[in-house]
Each structure stands twice: as structure tokens, then as C-alpha cells.
Design a protein around this motif. Structure first.
Motif, PDB file in Angstrom:
ATOM      1  N   UNK A  64       0.855  -1.053  -0.073  1.00 40.28           N
ATOM      2  CA  UNK A  64       0.134  -0.194  -0.138  1.00 40.28           C
ATOM      3  C   UNK A  64       0.936   1.098   0.103  1.00 40.28           C
ATOM      4  N   UNK A  65       0.327   2.377  -0.343  1.00 41.35           N
ATOM      5  CA  UNK A  65       0.981   3.400  -0.479  1.00 41.35           C
ATOM      6  C   UNK A  65       1.615   4.188   0.861  1.00 41.35           C
ATOM      7  N   UNK A  66       0.904   3.725   1.927  1.00 41.20           N
ATOM      8  CA  UNK A  66       1.381   4.107   3.127  1.00 41.20           C
ATOM      9  C   UNK A  66       2.172   3.288   3.995  1.00 41.20           C
ATOM     10  N   UNK A  67       3.017   2.687   2.845  1.00 43.73           N
ATOM     11  CA  UNK A  67       3.622   1.515   3.828  1.00 43.73           C
ATOM     12  C   UNK A  67       4.879   2.158   4.682  1.00 43.73           C
ATOM     13  N   UNK A  68       5.372   3.425   4.480  1.00 49.58           N
ATOM     14  CA  UNK A  68       6.059   4.285   5.444  1.00 49.58           C
ATOM     15  C   UNK A  68       5.880   5.641   5.542  1.00 49.58           C
ATOM     16  N   UNK A  69       5.968   6.342   6.672  1.00 47.00           N
ATOM     17  CA  UNK A  69       5.871   7.726   6.868  1.00 47.00           C
ATOM     18  C   UNK A  69       6.159   8.640   5.929  1.00 47.00           C
ATOM     19  N   UNK A  70       7.620   8.291   5.068  1.00 49.61           N
ATOM     20  CA  UNK A  70       8.089   9.002   4.088  1.00 49.61           C
ATOM     21  C   UNK A  70       9.051   8.251   3.391  1.00 49.61           C
ATOM     22  N   UNK A  71       9.401   8.303   2.184  1.00 47.77           N
ATOM     23  CA  UNK A  71      10.421   7.700   1.373  1.00 47.77           C
ATOM     24  C   UNK A  71      11.108   8.106   0.576  1.00 47.77           C
ATOM     25  N   UNK A  72      12.480   7.818   0.560  1.00 46.53           N
ATOM     26  CA  UNK A  72      13.697   8.692  -0.327  1.00 46.53           C
ATOM     27  C   UNK A  72      14.082   7.879  -1.368  1.00 46.53           C
ATOM     28  N   UNK A  73      14.264   8.371  -2.776  1.00 42.10           N
ATOM     29  CA  UNK A  73      14.702   7.896  -3.692  1.00 42.10           C
ATOM     30  C   UNK A  73      16.144   7.682  -3.743  1.00 42.10           C
ATOM     31  N   UNK A  74      16.811   6.556  -3.914  1.00 38.26           N
ATOM     32  CA  UNK A  74      18.472   6.563  -3.877  1.00 38.26           C
ATOM     33  C   UNK A  74      19.026   6.808  -5.089  1.00 38.26           C
ATOM     34  N   UNK A  75      19.517   7.792  -5.393  1.00 39.20           N
ATOM     35  CA  UNK A  75      19.905   8.142  -6.599  1.00 39.20           C
ATOM     36  C   UNK A  75      21.526   9.034  -6.558  1.00 39.20           C
ATOM     37  N   UNK A  76      22.558   8.130  -6.692  1.00 35.38           N
ATOM     38  CA  UNK A  76      23.763   8.576  -6.758  1.00 35.38           C
ATOM     39  C   UNK A  76      24.237   8.426  -5.108  1.00 35.38           C
ATOM     40  N   UNK A  77      25.333   8.971  -4.794  1.00 39.99           N
ATOM     41  CA  UNK A  77      25.725   9.055  -3.415  1.00 39.99           C
ATOM     42  C   UNK A  77      24.945  10.169  -2.746  1.00 39.99           C
ATOM     43  N   UNK A  78      24.731   9.313  -1.419  1.00 37.80           N
ATOM     44  CA  UNK A  78      23.897  10.228  -0.439  1.00 37.80           C
ATOM     45  C   UNK A  78      24.543  10.467   0.755  1.00 37.80           C
ATOM     46  N   UNK A  79      24.500  11.669   1.273  1.00 34.86           N
ATOM     47  CA  UNK A  79      24.970  11.782   2.803  1.00 34.86           C
ATOM     48  C   UNK A  79      23.861  11.451   3.775  1.00 34.86           C
ATOM     49  N   UNK A  80      24.183  10.569   4.591  1.00 35.59           N
ATOM     50  CA  UNK A  80      23.078  10.268   5.688  1.00 35.59           C
ATOM     51  C   UNK A  80      24.019  10.298   6.894  1.00 35.59           C
ATOM     52  N   UNK A  81      23.665  11.431   7.808  1.00 35.54           N
ATOM     53  CA  UNK A  81      24.363  11.398   9.105  1.00 35.54           C
ATOM     54  C   UNK A  81      25.891  11.572   8.824  1.00 35.54           C
ATOM     55  N   UNK A  82      26.745  10.606   9.462  1.00 35.24           N
ATOM     56  CA  UNK A  82      28.253  10.694   9.121  1.00 35.24           C
ATOM     57  C   UNK A  82      28.673   9.742   8.148  1.00 35.24           C
ATOM     58  N   UNK A  83      27.944   9.561   7.240  1.00 32.83           N
ATOM     59  CA  UNK A  83      28.532   8.531   6.176  1.00 32.83           C
ATOM     60  C   UNK A  83      27.984   8.942   4.762  1.00 32.83           C
ATOM     61  N   UNK A  84      28.500   8.304   3.882  1.00 30.88           N
ATOM     62  CA  UNK A  84      28.018   8.362   2.410  1.00 30.88           C
ATOM     63  C   UNK A  84      27.589   7.178   1.945  1.00 30.88           C
TER      64      UNK A  84
END
Length: 329
Positions: A64-84
Motif C-alpha cells: 500500500x502507498x502508506x507503507x512508510x511515513x516517508x520515502x527517499x529515492x536512492x540516486x547517486x551517493x547520498x550523505x546520511x548522518x556521518x556516512x556516504x
């Protein structure tokens, strides 16, 4: 930082401390990175899910469309917290990816998810990624598992249909990845007649076609017409649904069909050894190719691969994660 300080197992699954996220968590978490859409890896209920676009769309179809509160598409290297973080094709199913975690200081950790090195017409091929720590599955992590050429297995199915033209051939194939791969292999083997599919397979087959994957003419299994090849989820074989077909040849597409006792238990007349996981030669060849400083084993036949690494002089350890049930096989 040491690798064990960057990524480590928790009750919810693998956790990246400097990034503040889990990878394929086993229970709802604030931020999940998901490698692919099989439900033993892609569970609903997370705060944020980061994954490839196709995996996010598959999760929406399945949960279903509400499977998560929000979603983020992984496109290229991403910075998340203290890691890439970056996502790289895994060759398992449509949208499947490996997750590379690169801290500012410390080893690069590659989490494979489920992966396969055999050519697969319905998804991108596995991409070797340089890493210091390789976190690998070991579903078929024993030397006995050496999967045959999928096209050769398909040739066996085509030959059986020619030998028994009056018998429908029912193939058990999981809804995501395996069903579409079997259809594509049948087309590659020259089967251009309509293929009948169980209703549980329709939406994901439609999605593959929407993504540009040609599956040829498909018809509902409730109205198969002259279709001799019929695909259904394996669970349908244990339901009254199968009784609508007269004297069917029961087949099952899975890496586990290499274990003949499993085929006999399911009363499978035509076992097809077609797997979307790496077999033993592929597992060991991948480790040699990547040449990591360490190997961590997440699930499957951990002890067999652990022993091989010991013989090869490669530091390795099992993570003893539970909850991955090899849904697709």
C-alpha cells in the motif's frame, strides 16, 4: 573507526551507528535502507524508507502507498548522518541493490542484500563494488549447490510441454522476480504462445512491463484458452485452485529444487533449478573478485562459507541474523 563500530547487528537488524539507519530491518525503525522488495527484507511500518525507485514502487504495490511515513529515492551517493551511502545493482530482482556505506574515516562496508551473478533478463546485473568489508548472504552457501544454466532448465520445461501436449504445465514461481524471470526465459527459448498467470502475479507482471521488460502475451489462468504454460505462486498448489486443471504437470522454479527430497515433499513432477541467489561457485568467486579485508555473513548456510573463508585465509564472521526466510525461493 573500526568496522564493528560503524555497522553491527541489533534485534531490529543491521544498524549503522554514524548514519542512524538500519539496513533491511526486521521490525519497524525510524530510518530503513531497503535492498529489494521481497517481504523478508522490505517490511512496512518504518518512519523513512530509502531505496531504489523501483523497490519503493514495488513496496507500494505490495504493502500500500502508506507503507512508510516517508520515502527517499536512492540516486547517486547520498550523505546520511556521518556516512556516504550509495546503491549498486545486485542482480537479484527488479530494483534490487547492494548498499555501500563509506564513513569519513574507516573501512568501506558493502552490504549485498540478496544477489545473483547469473544473467537475469528482468533486472540489472550485479555490479562488483570495491570494499573493505563485504557483508554477504549465504542462502546456498554449501559446495553441493551448483545451479545449472537457467536456459537449460527452461529447455527441459519446453521439452516436457512437447512430450505431453495435452497436459497443462503448472509452474510454481514466486510473484516478485521469479515469475517474470521464468516468463522471460520461456520467451528466450522460443515459446511465443500466450502464458497464463494466476491473479496473484498480475500486478507485478504489469509493473515489469511498465518498466520496459517484455513478457509477451499473458492471459488470466481463469481463462487460459489454449495456454499450456501456467504460472502461479507456490501456495496455489496447496489450494483448491489447482483442481481446475486436468492432469497437470506440476513444476517448481527454485534453487531448492536441487534438493530432490524437497521436490518429492511438494509432489513436484518437474523440478526446475532456477535461482535468483548466488550458488556456491558464485559466492566464492564474488569474494575472490572483491578481495575484501573481511567477510561478514548475514544469513543462510553461514558455517559452510565461514569454513571456506578460513581455509582461504580471509577473516570472516557470522552475524547470526534471524528473520530472513528466503521468501522468493
Amino acid at each position: 573507526m573500526r568496522a564493528e563500530e560503524i555497522v553491527f547487528p541489533t534485534e531490529a537488524g543491521l544498524y549503522c551507528a554514524p548514519g542512524g539507519f538500519h539496513v533491511d530491518p526486521l521490525r519497524p525503525v525510524p530510518h530503513a535502507l531497503v535492498t529489494h522488495g521481497h517481504s523478508d527484507h522490505a517490511r512496512p511500518g518504518h518512519g523513512t524508507v530509502t531505496a531504489t525507485r523501483q523497490t519503493l514502487e514495488i513496496m507500494a504495490i505490495r504493502h500500500g502507498e502508506d507503507f512508510a511515513d516517508s520515502r527517499r529515492i536512492a540516486e547517486g551517493p547520498m550523505r546520511i548522518g556521518g556516512v556516504t551511502v550509495s546503491f549498486h545493482p545486485a542482480g537479484h530482482v527488479l530494483g534490487s541493490a547492494q548498499v555501500l556505506i563509506a564513513p569519513d574515516q574507516g573501512p568501506r562496508i558493502l552490504i549485498s542484500g540478496d544477489y545473483c551473478r547469473s544473467p537475469n533478463p528482468v533486472c540489472q546485473p550485479f555490479e562488483p563494488v570495491a570494499c573493505d568489508v563485504f557483508v554477504t548472504e549465504a542462502t546456498f552457501g554449501l559446495p553441493v549447490f551448483r545451479h545449472p544454466d537457467p536456459l537449460a532448465e527452461m529447455a527441459r520445461l519446453i521439452a516436457s510441454m512437447a512430450e505431453f501436449p495435452d497436459r497443462p504445465h503448472l509452474v510454481g514461481a514466486y510473484a516478485l522476480g521469479k515469475a517474470q524471470r521464468v516468463i522471460a526465459l520461456a520467451r528466450a527459448a522460443g515459446h511465443d504462445r500466450p502464458i497464463a498467470i494466476h491473479g496473484a502475479l498480475k500486478r507485478l507482471c504489469d509493473y515489469h512491463v511498465e518498466q520496459g521488460i517484455a513478457l509477451g502475451p499473458l492471459v488470466p489462468a481463469t481463462e487460459p484458452g489454449d495456454a499450456q504454460l501456467i504460472l502461479a505462486p507456490p501456495s496455489a498448489f496447496a489450494s483448491p485452485w489447482v483442481q481446475r486443471f486436468r492432469d497437470p504437470v506440476l513444476a517448481y522454479a527454485s534453487g531448492w529444487m536441487a534438493v530432490r527430497a524437497r521436490a518429492r515433499q511438494r509432489r513436484i513432477e518437474l523440478p526446475l533449478v532456477i535461482s535468483d541467489h548466488a550458488d556456491w561457485p558464485q559466492l566464492t568467486a564474488t569474494i575472490r573478485e572483491l578481495s575484501p579485508q573481511e567477510v561478514w555473513i548475514t544469513h543462510g548456510a553461514e558455517d559452510g562459507l565461514l569454513r571456506w573463508c578460513e581455509i582461504e585465509g580471509i577473516p570472516a564472521r557470522p552475524l547470526r541474523l534471524v528473520g530472513y526466510e528466503d521468501e522468493a525461493e
